[in-house]
Design a protein around this motif. Sequence first.
Motif, PDB file in Angstrom:
ATOM      1  N   PRO A  11       1.376  28.730  25.876  1.00 13.80           N
ATOM      2  CA  PRO A  11       1.109  29.201  26.850  1.00 13.80           C
ATOM      3  C   PRO A  11       2.171  30.066  27.119  1.00 13.80           C
ATOM      4  O   PRO A  11       2.369  30.773  28.013  1.00 13.80           O
ATOM      5  CB  PRO A  11       1.388  27.817  27.960  1.00 13.80           C
ATOM      6  CG  PRO A  11       1.139  26.615  26.925  1.00 13.80           C
ATOM      7  CD  PRO A  11       2.030  27.062  25.805  1.00 13.80           C
ATOM      8  N   ALA A  36      -2.230  28.334  15.788  1.00 11.39           N
ATOM      9  CA  ALA A  36      -2.254  29.680  17.400  1.00 11.39           C
ATOM     10  C   ALA A  36      -2.860  28.798  18.107  1.00 11.39           C
ATOM     11  O   ALA A  36      -3.314  27.343  17.971  1.00 11.39           O
ATOM     12  CB  ALA A  36      -3.273  30.156  16.831  1.00 11.39           C
ATOM     13  N   LEU A  40       0.354  22.539  23.254  1.00 13.47           N
ATOM     14  CA  LEU A  40      -1.364  21.860  23.701  1.00 13.47           C
ATOM     15  C   LEU A  40      -2.790  21.764  22.987  1.00 13.47           C
ATOM     16  O   LEU A  40      -3.601  21.039  23.639  1.00 13.47           O
ATOM     17  CB  LEU A  40      -1.932  23.003  24.958  1.00 13.47           C
ATOM     18  CG  LEU A  40      -0.450  22.932  26.539  1.00 13.47           C
ATOM     19  CD1 LEU A  40      -1.200  23.666  27.317  1.00 13.47           C
ATOM     20  CD2 LEU A  40      -0.741  21.489  26.539  1.00 13.47           C
ATOM     21  N   ASP A  79      -1.835  35.344  12.317  1.00 17.91           N
ATOM     22  CA  ASP A  79      -0.155  35.345  11.401  1.00 17.91           C
ATOM     23  C   ASP A  79       1.161  35.139  11.853  1.00 17.91           C
ATOM     24  O   ASP A  79       1.374  34.494  12.384  1.00 17.91           O
ATOM     25  CB  ASP A  79       0.354  36.584  10.675  1.00 17.91           C
ATOM     26  CG  ASP A  79       0.432  36.562   8.762  1.00 17.91           C
ATOM     27  OD1 ASP A  79       0.890  35.341   8.544  1.00 17.91           O
ATOM     28  OD2 ASP A  79       0.327  37.508   8.243  1.00 17.91           O
ATOM     29  N   ALA A  81       5.490  34.982  11.697  1.00 17.39           N
ATOM     30  CA  ALA A  81       6.247  36.161  11.673  1.00 17.39           C
ATOM     31  C   ALA A  81       7.369  35.421  10.787  1.00 17.39           C
ATOM     32  O   ALA A  81       8.146  33.927  10.949  1.00 17.39           O
ATOM     33  CB  ALA A  81       7.244  36.172  13.145  1.00 17.39           C
ATOM     34  N   CYS A 133       5.533  13.279  25.623  1.00 19.05           N
ATOM     35  CA  CYS A 133       5.590  13.518  26.564  1.00 19.05           C
ATOM     36  C   CYS A 133       4.764  13.000  28.442  1.00 19.05           C
ATOM     37  O   CYS A 133       3.983  12.938  28.463  1.00 19.05           O
ATOM     38  CB  CYS A 133       4.834  15.076  27.527  1.00 19.05           C
ATOM     39  SG  CYS A 133       5.131  16.198  29.026  1.00 19.05           S
ATOM     40  N   LEU A 244      13.897  31.499  12.827  1.00 22.85           N
ATOM     41  CA  LEU A 244      14.038  32.867  12.313  1.00 22.85           C
ATOM     42  C   LEU A 244      14.909  33.635  13.245  1.00 22.85           C
ATOM     43  O   LEU A 244      15.296  34.542  13.053  1.00 22.85           O
ATOM     44  CB  LEU A 244      12.585  33.068  12.985  1.00 22.85           C
ATOM     45  CG  LEU A 244      11.402  32.996  12.633  1.00 22.85           C
ATOM     46  CD1 LEU A 244      10.175  33.739  13.196  1.00 22.85           C
ATOM     47  CD2 LEU A 244      11.367  34.126  11.261  1.00 22.85           C
ATOM     48  N   GLN A 284       7.119  22.513  30.374  1.00 22.76           N
ATOM     49  CA  GLN A 284       5.752  21.752  30.848  1.00 22.76           C
ATOM     50  C   GLN A 284       5.053  23.438  30.367  1.00 22.76           C
ATOM     51  O   GLN A 284       5.413  24.287  30.731  1.00 22.76           O
ATOM     52  CB  GLN A 284       5.677  21.509  32.024  1.00 22.76           C
ATOM     53  CG  GLN A 284       5.811  20.240  32.376  1.00 22.76           C
ATOM     54  CD  GLN A 284       5.263  19.567  32.047  1.00 22.76           C
ATOM     55  OE1 GLN A 284       4.112  18.849  32.369  1.00 22.76           O
ATOM     56  NE2 GLN A 284       5.695  18.599  31.205  1.00 22.76           N
TER      57      GLN A 284
HETATM   58  C1  LIG Z   1       1.095  16.031  22.597  1.00 22.27           C
HETATM   59  C2  LIG Z   1       1.877  17.078  24.228  1.00 22.27           C
HETATM   60  C3  LIG Z   1       0.852  16.951  25.094  1.00 22.27           C
HETATM   61  C4  LIG Z   1       0.889  17.571  26.410  1.00 22.27           C
HETATM   62  N1  LIG Z   1       0.855  17.735  27.044  1.00 22.27           N
HETATM   63  C5  LIG Z   1       1.195  18.413  28.166  1.00 22.27           C
HETATM   64  C6  LIG Z   1       0.448  18.350  29.210  1.00 22.27           C
HETATM   65  O1  LIG Z   1      -0.264  17.542  29.361  1.00 22.27           O
HETATM   66  N2  LIG Z   1       0.584  19.750  30.344  1.00 22.27           N
HETATM   67  C7  LIG Z   1       2.077  20.138  29.863  1.00 22.27           C
HETATM   68  O2  LIG Z   1       1.871  20.799  31.427  1.00 22.27           O
HETATM   69  N3  LIG Z   1       2.503  19.968  29.261  1.00 22.27           N
HETATM   70  C8  LIG Z   1       1.665  19.718  28.621  1.00 22.27           C
HETATM   71  N4  LIG Z   1       3.203  19.249  26.942  1.00 22.27           N
HETATM   72  C9  LIG Z   1       4.022  20.476  26.995  1.00 22.27           C
HETATM   73  C10 LIG Z   1       3.542  22.079  26.721  1.00 22.27           C
HETATM   74  O3  LIG Z   1       2.518  21.627  26.059  1.00 22.27           O
HETATM   75  C11 LIG Z   1       4.184  22.530  26.689  1.00 22.27           C
HETATM   76  O4  LIG Z   1       5.710  22.548  27.449  1.00 22.27           O
HETATM   77  C12 LIG Z   1       3.896  23.896  26.130  1.00 22.27           C
HETATM   78  O5  LIG Z   1       3.139  24.005  25.477  1.00 22.27           O
HETATM   79  C13 LIG Z   1       5.545  25.012  25.719  1.00 22.27           C
HETATM   80  O6  LIG Z   1       4.693  25.878  25.288  1.00 22.27           O
HETATM   81  P1  LIG Z   1       5.222  27.444  24.422  1.00 22.27           P
HETATM   82  O7  LIG Z   1       4.311  28.590  24.682  1.00 22.27           O
HETATM   83  O8  LIG Z   1       6.970  27.976  25.557  1.00 22.27           O
HETATM   84  O9  LIG Z   1       5.091  26.976  23.022  1.00 22.27           O
HETATM   85  P2  LIG Z   1       4.411  25.859  22.674  1.00 22.27           P
HETATM   86  O10 LIG Z   1       2.696  25.977  22.971  1.00 22.27           O
HETATM   87  O11 LIG Z   1       5.062  25.162  21.476  1.00 22.27           O
HETATM   88  O12 LIG Z   1       3.965  27.710  21.658  1.00 22.27           O
HETATM   89  C14 LIG Z   1       3.887  27.736  20.573  1.00 22.27           C
HETATM   90  C15 LIG Z   1       3.772  28.667  19.331  1.00 22.27           C
HETATM   91  O13 LIG Z   1       4.365  29.184  18.121  1.00 22.27           O
HETATM   92  C16 LIG Z   1       4.062  29.182  17.412  1.00 22.27           C
HETATM   93  N5  LIG Z   1       5.625  29.746  15.847  1.00 22.27           N
HETATM   94  C17 LIG Z   1       6.548  29.228  16.363  1.00 22.27           C
HETATM   95  N6  LIG Z   1       6.359  29.683  14.959  1.00 22.27           N
HETATM   96  C18 LIG Z   1       5.931  30.876  14.700  1.00 22.27           C
HETATM   97  C19 LIG Z   1       6.305  32.112  14.002  1.00 22.27           C
HETATM   98  N7  LIG Z   1       7.405  31.729  13.194  1.00 22.27           N
HETATM   99  N8  LIG Z   1       5.520  32.989  14.132  1.00 22.27           N
HETATM  100  C20 LIG Z   1       4.049  32.832  14.736  1.00 22.27           C
HETATM  101  N9  LIG Z   1       3.752  31.992  15.713  1.00 22.27           N
HETATM  102  C21 LIG Z   1       5.416  31.387  15.754  1.00 22.27           C
HETATM  103  C22 LIG Z   1       3.868  28.343  17.640  1.00 22.27           C
HETATM  104  O14 LIG Z   1       2.718  27.664  16.236  1.00 22.27           O
HETATM  105  C23 LIG Z   1       2.839  27.754  18.934  1.00 22.27           C
HETATM  106  O15 LIG Z   1       1.636  28.459  18.367  1.00 22.27           O
HETATM  107  C24 LIG Z   1       2.271  18.497  25.596  1.00 22.27           C
HETATM  108  C25 LIG Z   1       3.394  18.749  24.724  1.00 22.27           C
HETATM  109  C26 LIG Z   1       3.293  17.961  23.972  1.00 22.27           C
HETATM  110  C27 LIG Z   1       3.758  18.196  22.798  1.00 22.27           C
END
Ligand SMILES: Cc1cc2nc3c(=O)[nH]c(=O)nc-3n(C[C@H](O)[C@H](O)[C@H](O)COP(=O)(O)OP(=O)(O)OC[C@H]3O[C@@H](n4cnc5c(N)ncnc54)[C@H](O)[C@@H]3O)c2cc1C
Length: 439
Positions: A11, A36, A40, A79, A81, A133, A244, A284
């Motif tokens: 997100p 990717a 979520l 891909d 990083a 969560c 990283l 979240q």
């Molecule tokens: C099981 C579960 C259920 C959840 N349910 C809810 C819910 O119902 N409602 C809610 O609000 N929140 C929920 N959450 C919390 C929510 O998913 C996270 O707060 C949110 O996804 C965080 O977003 P983000 O973009 O910071 O990180 P993430 O969603 O973790 O995305 C990070 C992205 O970066 C990518 N990445 C990491 N390293 C690299 C790299 N070296 N190169 C390229 N890409 C990379 C990862 O692969 C991933 O795609 C849930 C979490 C979990 C674990």
Amino acid sequence: MRRVIIIGSGPAGLTAAIYAARANLEPIVVASSVDAGGELMNTTDVENFPGFPEGVMGPELMAGIRAQALRFGAEIIDDDAVGLEVDGIAKRVTLGSRRTIEADSLIFATGSAPRKLGVPGEQELSGRGVSYCATCDGFFFRDRVIAVVGGGDSAMEEAIFLTKFATRVYVIHRRSGLRASKIMQDRAFRNDKIEFIWNSAVREVVGEDAVRGVVLEDTVDGVVRELALDGVFVAVGNDPRTHLVHGKLALTPEGTVFVDGRSSRTSVSGVFAAGDIIDPTYRQAVTAAASGAAAAMDVEHYLASLDETIGILAESQAHEEVLAEEAAESGRTIVHNTDAASWQRDVLDADLPVLVDFWAPWCGPCKAMSPVLDEIAAAHGGRLRVVKVNVDENIEIAMTHQITSVPMMKVFRRGAAESSIVGARSRSALEQELEGYLA
Ligand SMILES: Cc1cc2nc3c(=O)[nH]c(=O)nc-3n(C[C@H](O)[C@H](O)[C@H](O)COP(=O)(O)OP(=O)(O)OC[C@H]3O[C@@H](n4cnc5c(N)ncnc54)[C@H](O)[C@@H]3O)c2cc1C
């Protein structure tokens, strides 16, 4: 060379991409080769993301955000990083394919991963009673019996929160005391719905389509038993995905990427961070998305000031070049001859008459003449140029012009020496001798 690279497609990363694309920054998103869409993608119902009154499936929500980013022109590369260079003005990202991309700025949004128990049944029943969560999934456990695994502050917080829904909340902990702060412990101990199971480790999560219970092993006497449950909330910690940027960006004591106040600015200029990677508290989807939006806006401001700085630098460089040219042409500035090329340019090819002062560092009267020549240059700059030649460093020129004593001055016009003045003079005496040139 791009304006902004975004690492991560949860997100935070994809919302940053929407904002950056709408600001015409043509972002490039490194989305991950296998994950990717972010966390979520591993969940089913998301009921707390605004705009979906009936709830939405996690993967569907992420597909929508991705499509929105693409619609505004973001480029998404599936891909990883694998390398980062953030020190220079240009930020470099090496991809798993070994391709390198470069940009003026970088948004780091790699999220964090809840720590797993690593026991049989956990992975299979994730989203079917196993949750990481409480805020996200607690609502689905109304009038059920559930357990929280862990002994820290967040485990206590989750347990207390879950008592709003569940009839009973067990806290399963491997030791006989908690790591949580005293205040959180007291709150949990006072709550009638919470029951502690001490010295117990979860060995297995059992159930077919949904969680039916857990197998517990007593860490003191090794006795194994099964506890019937409808849900298991794992709260044994969270690992921000920072590998990283170790040694490249400052981290907080909690292990998240340090950002300056409410901004997304990291410890390195031009590098921004957003989402769970900077957030030890809320974690979240909606807070991550908001953080991504803020990061894109911070990037926009950064790039605007970067452009301005580069513009000012280019302008001042151009201005300095013009001044140098003007100075050389007007003769207002004293020119120190350094080599044959500058002799040709500053003396032989000059449009103005040139008073050449042949001097030497070891010559006392030369030192006395120096300020006099400076005054002459300042007063008659438009009519006469003054060039100073250190004979020690320009022996060939000195010999060519038969300099046998210093200080000696010669006036050159149209490439030829017209007159010589030997020895030190006062300003007025020198002006008199140069009268013909200064008129
Ligand atoms: C099981 C579960 C259920 C959840 N349910 C809810 C819910 O119902 N409602 C809610 O609000 N929140 C929920 N959450 C919390 C929510 O998913 C996270 O707060 C949110 O996804 C965080 O977003 P983000 O973009 O910071 O990180 P993430 O969603 O973790 O995305 C990070 C992205 O970066 C990518 N990445 C990491 N390293 C690299 C790299 N070296 N190169 C390229 N890409 C990379 C990862 O692969 C991933 O795609 C849930 C979490 C979990 C674990």
